[in-house]
Write an enzyme that holds these catalytic residues in place. Structure first.
Site, short mmCIF file in Angstrom:
data_model
loop_
_atom_site.label_atom_id
_atom_site.label_comp_id
_atom_site.label_asym_id
_atom_site.label_seq_id
_atom_site.Cartn_x
_atom_site.Cartn_y
_atom_site.Cartn_z
N ASP A 88 0.85 -1.19 0.00
CA ASP A 88 0.00 0.00 0.00
C ASP A 88 0.88 1.24 0.00
OD1 ASP A 88 -2.74 1.07 0.18
OD2 ASP A 88 -1.90 2.06 1.94
N PHE A 498 6.15 26.62 37.27
CA PHE A 498 4.71 26.55 36.98
C PHE A 498 3.89 25.92 38.10
CE2 PHE A 498 6.31 23.28 33.68
CZ PHE A 498 6.24 22.19 34.54
#
Ligand SMILES: O=c1[nH]cc([C@@H]2O[C@H](COP(=O)(O)OP(=O)(O)OP(=O)(O)O)[C@@H](O)[C@H]2O)c(=O)[nH]1
Length: 610
Positions: A88, A498
């Site tokens: 394919d 953070f």
């Protein structure tokens, strides 16, 4: 050089090509293969999003095409052919998979996308060995893929339409046929041309060698002693195939367990003992030997082999040895292994880098992975030695990511930053374009390290101002990663943690390769901080290599182990990331792939609090 012995290994078998493609038929018959053509009825509509990489999709489609033919023929005759080959071909660009166009408009969309740019063509191939016993079909699948990059010239609309009106695009992946009129659209090709046309013949022949001409026992012994795997090419096999030394019946056959010769006219099937024995377990042996290949690559990088050859190649082994201050014998062996691994080429005038090595393994350059290789050699290699205890005891109680570990030496942090910088540079464009982010005018990349992704975001979206928020000890080193001078005006670096500090204001928050470093409680803590800072309508972009049970996520599995040996974090599936975003007030969650290895998840902050 006689090529036919490799293909000749299939001559006495009943071989079926499960394909309607006239190009595949031509390529294989011109190579001397004898086969029947039975086009597959498998409907090519597998869910592309369920595959970790485009080539995994192509391989699975190839496999399903071949299996459908094998099982149909088995049902009809109660005897399947010996070998069924399926293939394919797909084209990929910017994370999109293009197959055959549905109509002229679709062809136009495809060709416009490819216009002036480089894209990849993948062909997935499945070689299925069938064995019918007691009316049952047993199959053994050997699969592989090949990638070729193709660059299109800048083409006018008129030319595109003229080409589409020729009718050529309609039965071709990506909407063009490189072997015919479509060749005029192509500026350059890197890799196997026949792979673009629909069948990677060279790789196929090498697979046949692995399947039918496994290494001789003496070679296997030598590998054990010398730790350097011999790499067969089909030329080697075919050159030696005439006598006892080659792929003849005296050699170990496709049955890796018993060491018996292959069935067929050369095998023992005349006494009925072995019929269609399973193929030699080459992939498994490659897996067992894999660490040697990694270490050879690491060592060549560390000794700056690729830098030397980039600047002065081609060079003989003796000259490389002098330049890297190593023994001639050792250097020669290392260079030969690098040739076998596809990193170097050996010419009459000496060794030289392949394009891949010059681009990614030399220490300088925007696409350099030298820092990432060094990090894996010096750090990951050592921690992975301890994998067994990490598996026995569970994740190591380390604190956060290496960049944030206060016990880290400055040097180690820099090495880590270099590794992350290389990776981020390589994938930044794919991440930045995975979604259309043009509705945002400000973004904050939390833990954005050297700003590689932030720079790409700023480059891609001219209205966007980007803040990189990272620890002070990280930000301190940022300028050394951008030696070309000033940062773009719309990019700024803000030091902070953070988990502790206020997050800078932004419409879009980015967490790229952050969440997998943290355990669930810390992930919730971080996401609720982001959710509180993000205004309704704002976004959160999460970038990770997601685990997904439905797919054989080869690319994401090493990452799963990373988390085990390195931190308390863990890899998560896309469903988990979706759910995490949902729990923290992000809706309309969308998922996209950024290249082969990364998944990007985008959520929009809902107006009501979670
Ligand atoms: O430059 C070229 N690129 C591609 C092709 C041809 O495109 C098709 C790809 O489609 P697929 O892999 O699905 O194969 P099918 O033609 O549908 O045949 P199967 O029965 O095998 O599914 C392929 O034919 C390539 O040859 C080309 O010609 N030039």
């Amino acid at each position: 050089m006689v090529l036919s012995p490799v293909i000749g290994k299939l001559l006495h078998k009943r071989v079926v090509l499960a394909s309607a493609s006239p190009r595949r038929r031509e390529i294989l018959s011109q190579a001397g293969l004898r086969f029947e053509v039975v086009p597959s009825r498998f409907k090519e509509k597998l869910d592309k999003a369920a595959f970790p990489t485009p080539y995994a999709y192509a391989i699975e489609t190839a496999k399903q095409k071949a299996l459908e033919v094998a099982s149909r023929m088995h049902q009809k005759d109660l005897r399947a052919p010996d070998v069924v080959i399926g293939a394919d071909t797909i084209v990929t660009i910017g994370g999109l998979i293009l197959e055959k166009p549905a109509d002229k408009q679709d062809a136009y969309r495809m060709l416009s996308r490819l216009n002036g740019k480089e894209h990849s063509v993948f062909t997935g191939v499945a070689i299925i060995h069938c064995c019918s016993e007691d009316g049952q079909l047993d199959t053994d699948v050997c699969e592989f893929h090949e990638e070729t990059t193709v660059k299109f010239s800048e083409l006018s609309e008129d030319l595109l339409w003229e080409y589409i009106d020729s009718g050529e695009p309609m039965d071709k992946a990506g909407g063009y046929g490189i072997q015919a009129l479509g060749g005029m659209l192509v500026e350059c090709v890197h890799g196997d041309f026949l792979n673009v046309v629909g069948f990677p013949l060279n790789h196929f022949c090498k697979k046949l060698v692995e399947l039918y001409c496994p290494p001789r026992r003496e070679d296997v012994q030598r590998v054990k002693h010398e730790s350097i795997p011999p790499v067969d090419t089909f030329e080697i096999a075919s050159d030696t195939a005439q006598g006892d030394e080659g792929c003849g019946p005296s050699r170990a056959g496709v049955d890796g367990h018993t060491g018996q010769a292959p069935a067929g006219p050369q095998g023992p099937d005349t006494n009925g003992l072995v019929e269609n024995p399973p193929p030699f377990p080459s992939d498994l042996l490659d897996l067992i030997d894999g660490f040697k290949a990694s270490k050879a690559l690491f060592t060549a990088c560390k000794l700056k082999v690729f830098d030397v050859l980039k600047e002065e190649g081609p060079l003989k082994a003796v000259d490389v040895a002098r330049k890297i201050n190593a023994s001639v014998c050792g250097t020669g062996r290392l260079l030969d292994v690098c040739v076998a691994l596809g990193l170097l080429e050996k010419t009459d005038t000496g060794y030289r880098n392949t394009r891949l090595a010059s681009r990614h393994l030399a220490s300088e350059g925007v696409c350099s992975l030298h820092g990432f290789v060094a990090y894996n050699d010096e750090h990951a290699w050592t921690v992975f030695t301890d994998l067994e205890s990490a598996v026995r005891q569970g994740p190591r109680a380390a604190a956060g990511s290496p960049a944030e570990d206060p016990s880290q030496s400055r040097d180690r942090r820099l090495r880590f930053m270099r590794a992350m910088h290389g990776l981020a540079q390589l994938t930044a464009r794919q991440v930045a374009t995975a979604f259309d982010l043009s509705r945002f005018t400000s973004a904050c990349d939390l833990g954005g390290c050297t700003g590689a992704l932030a720079r790409e975001l700023a480059r891609e979206y001219p209205r966007l101002k980007v803040t990189v928020f990272d620890l002070p000890e990280v930000i301190e080193h940022v300028s050394s990663f951008h030696p070309e001078g000033r940062q773009p005006e719309r990019l700024r670096f803000v030091p902070g943690d953070f988990f502790k500090d206020d997050l800078p204001d932004a419409q879009l928050y980015v967490l790229s390769r952050i969440l997998h470093d943290w355990a669930d409680d810390r992930v919730h803590e971080l996401l609720s901080r982001v959710s509180r800072s993000c205004k309704p309508g704002g976004g959160l972009l999460v970038v990770e290599t997601a685990l997904d049970e439905r797919r054989a996520a080869r690319a994401s599995l090493p990452a799963a182990l990373n988390a085990l040996v390195r931190t308390q974090g863990r890899e998560r599936s896309l469903a988990e990331y979706r759910s995490l975003l949902g729990q923290h007030g992000f809706r309309e969650v969308q998922v996209a792939q950024a290249g082969d290895r990364l998944d990007v998840v985008l959520g929009t902050r809902a107006s009501s609090a979670p």
